[in-house]
Design a protein around this motif. Structure first.
Motif, PDB file in Angstrom:
ATOM      1  N   SER A 211      -5.682   2.685   5.541  1.00 62.32           N
ATOM      2  CA  SER A 211      -7.041   2.490   5.044  1.00 62.32           C
ATOM      3  C   SER A 211      -7.841   3.765   5.237  1.00 62.32           C
ATOM      4  O   SER A 211      -7.783   4.397   6.295  1.00 62.32           O
ATOM      5  CB  SER A 211      -7.711   1.331   5.782  1.00 62.32           C
ATOM      6  OG  SER A 211      -9.089   1.280   5.483  1.00 62.32           O
ATOM      7  N   LEU A 212      -8.587   4.153   4.221  1.00 64.05           N
ATOM      8  CA  LEU A 212      -9.414   5.348   4.331  1.00 64.05           C
ATOM      9  C   LEU A 212     -10.612   5.107   5.240  1.00 64.05           C
ATOM     10  O   LEU A 212     -11.164   6.033   5.824  1.00 64.05           O
ATOM     11  CB  LEU A 212      -9.887   5.778   2.939  1.00 64.05           C
ATOM     12  CG  LEU A 212      -8.785   6.191   1.957  1.00 64.05           C
ATOM     13  CD1 LEU A 212      -9.379   6.519   0.603  1.00 64.05           C
ATOM     14  CD2 LEU A 212      -8.004   7.385   2.503  1.00 64.05           C
ATOM     15  N   GLU A 213     -11.016   3.836   5.374  1.00 64.71           N
ATOM     16  CA  GLU A 213     -12.160   3.498   6.207  1.00 64.71           C
ATOM     17  C   GLU A 213     -11.777   3.333   7.674  1.00 64.71           C
ATOM     18  O   GLU A 213     -12.543   3.660   8.573  1.00 64.71           O
ATOM     19  CB  GLU A 213     -12.813   2.197   5.712  1.00 64.71           C
ATOM     20  CG  GLU A 213     -13.546   2.321   4.389  1.00 64.71           C
ATOM     21  CD  GLU A 213     -12.597   2.349   3.200  1.00 64.71           C
ATOM     22  OE1 GLU A 213     -11.452   1.848   3.351  1.00 64.71           O
ATOM     23  OE2 GLU A 213     -12.984   2.878   2.147  1.00 64.71           O
ATOM     24  N   ASN A 214     -10.560   2.808   7.913  1.00 64.16           N
ATOM     25  CA  ASN A 214     -10.132   2.534   9.288  1.00 64.16           C
ATOM     26  C   ASN A 214      -8.652   2.865   9.408  1.00 64.16           C
ATOM     27  O   ASN A 214      -7.801   2.152   8.889  1.00 64.16           O
ATOM     28  CB  ASN A 214     -10.393   1.062   9.637  1.00 64.16           C
ATOM     29  CG  ASN A 214     -10.103   0.754  11.099  1.00 64.16           C
ATOM     30  OD1 ASN A 214      -9.468   1.540  11.797  1.00 64.16           O
ATOM     31  ND2 ASN A 214     -10.565  -0.392  11.563  1.00 64.16           N
ATOM     32  N   LYS A 215      -8.327   3.946  10.097  1.00 65.90           N
ATOM     33  CA  LYS A 215      -6.951   4.432  10.173  1.00 65.90           C
ATOM     34  C   LYS A 215      -6.011   3.446  10.874  1.00 65.90           C
ATOM     35  O   LYS A 215      -4.796   3.533  10.725  1.00 65.90           O
ATOM     36  CB  LYS A 215      -6.896   5.774  10.905  1.00 65.90           C
ATOM     37  CG  LYS A 215      -7.606   6.901  10.169  1.00 65.90           C
ATOM     38  CD  LYS A 215      -6.938   7.213   8.852  1.00 65.90           C
ATOM     39  CE  LYS A 215      -7.611   8.397   8.172  1.00 65.90           C
ATOM     40  NZ  LYS A 215      -7.019   8.687   6.853  1.00 65.90           N
ATOM     41  N   THR A 219      -4.035  -0.797   3.727  1.00 66.64           N
ATOM     42  CA  THR A 219      -4.421  -1.462   2.492  1.00 66.64           C
ATOM     43  C   THR A 219      -3.299  -1.302   1.478  1.00 66.64           C
ATOM     44  O   THR A 219      -2.431  -0.437   1.601  1.00 66.64           O
ATOM     45  CB  THR A 219      -5.718  -0.872   1.900  1.00 66.64           C
ATOM     46  OG1 THR A 219      -5.511   0.512   1.602  1.00 66.64           O
ATOM     47  CG2 THR A 219      -6.874  -1.007   2.866  1.00 66.64           C
ATOM     48  N   GLU A 240      -7.905  -5.482  -0.580  1.00 68.09           N
ATOM     49  CA  GLU A 240      -8.206  -5.696   0.834  1.00 68.09           C
ATOM     50  C   GLU A 240      -7.394  -6.894   1.309  1.00 68.09           C
ATOM     51  O   GLU A 240      -7.696  -8.037   0.985  1.00 68.09           O
ATOM     52  CB  GLU A 240      -9.708  -5.957   1.029  1.00 68.09           C
ATOM     53  CG  GLU A 240     -10.586  -4.767   0.699  1.00 68.09           C
ATOM     54  CD  GLU A 240     -10.404  -3.618   1.669  1.00 68.09           C
ATOM     55  OE1 GLU A 240      -9.892  -3.852   2.781  1.00 68.09           O
ATOM     56  OE2 GLU A 240     -10.767  -2.487   1.308  1.00 68.09           O
TER      57      GLU A 240
END
Length: 258
Positions: A211-215, A219, A240
């Motif tokens: 995920s680019l938001e949370n490593k 996703t 998601e």
């Protein structure tokens, strides 16, 4: 009194409109929630061997036998016996997969030089090193076997994960399309790509990434495949999904160690 009745009537009308708006909003959220949790239907390939124990030199499915002697590999099928020279004695074959029509076999091979993906025509014996054909020397090995390569469920298109550490991407190649009509890259560049699969209809590729938001989370992204006289990756979407769904759909199913 008339004004009071009019006020009450208008008040009821406003209340009804507000109620209707709430109902519409609730329905929209319900539809959106259904889209977010909709299960992706992946294509299943019954002819896949994942090799965990490299010291075991033979494996088979219902359609072919795989036998290895040092750097020589033999694929035996009903129609032909094909012998392949591996890059070295130290080469590790991670998986072997047949195309939907059982005309081609593909294998991903790791050694100290990096990654090789061999595609073998089981009828003619012709062998293609897909990495060399694409024109890149990849050494990305961050994916989970057997999910580093995948055949289309209805065409002789193979996809693979390649690239370099912290800059991986998905490639594709059509065995029966002329060179100048193909674009090999099918995804953006990601720090990690753990696997690639096809949708059941063969119109989309799905691949598992950080995920680019949370490593710490993953996703599933997809690339729409457009085959209209040209092979090229189209629209990219992100799904998601919960980590539990991802683990069940990607890393805990379809494994068959031999």
């Amino acid at each position: 009194m008339y004004s009071s009745l009019l006020y009450m009537h208008l008040g009821k009308g406003v209340i009804m409109r507000v109620v209707r708006q709430f109902i519409i909003i609730a329905l929209i959220f319900s539809v959106l929630s259904g889209c977010e949790t909709k299960k992706i239907e992946y294509a299943r390939n019954a002819n896949v061997i994942t090799i965990k124990n490299q010291s075991k030199m033979a494996a088979e499915t219902s359609t072919f036998l795989l036998k290895r002697e040092e750097s020589k590999l033999t694929l035996k099928s009903a129609n032909n016996n094909v012998q392949i020279e591996l890059p070295s004695k130290e080469s590790e074959i991670k998986s072997v997969q047949l195309s939907y029509d059982q005309k081609y076999a593909a294998m991903d091979i790791w050694d100290k030089k990096g990654l090789s993906v061999y595609v073998v025509n089981l009828q003619s014996g012709e062998t293609l090193n897909l990495i060399e054909k694409i024109g890149d020397e990849d050494n990305y090995m961050g994916y989970e076997p057997p999910f580093g390569i995948a055949w289309s469920p209805n065409e002789n298109i193979i996809t693979m994960i390649g690239g370099y550490p912290e800059s991986a991407r998905v490639y594709m190649y059509h065995l029966e399309m002329v060179e100048w009509k193909q674009y090999y890259t099918a995804s953006l560049i990601y720090e990690n790509i753990y696997g690639v699969k096809w949708g059941q209809d063969g119109q989309k590729l799905y691949y598992l990434v950080d995920s680019l938001e949370n490593k710490s989370e993953k996703t599933v992204n997809s690339t729409e495949i457009e085959v209209d006289h040209t092979l090229i990756g189209g629209t990219i979407e992100e799904y998601e999904l919960s980590n539990e769904e991802i683990m069940n759909d990607w890393l805990d199913t379809e494994r068959e160690y031999r």
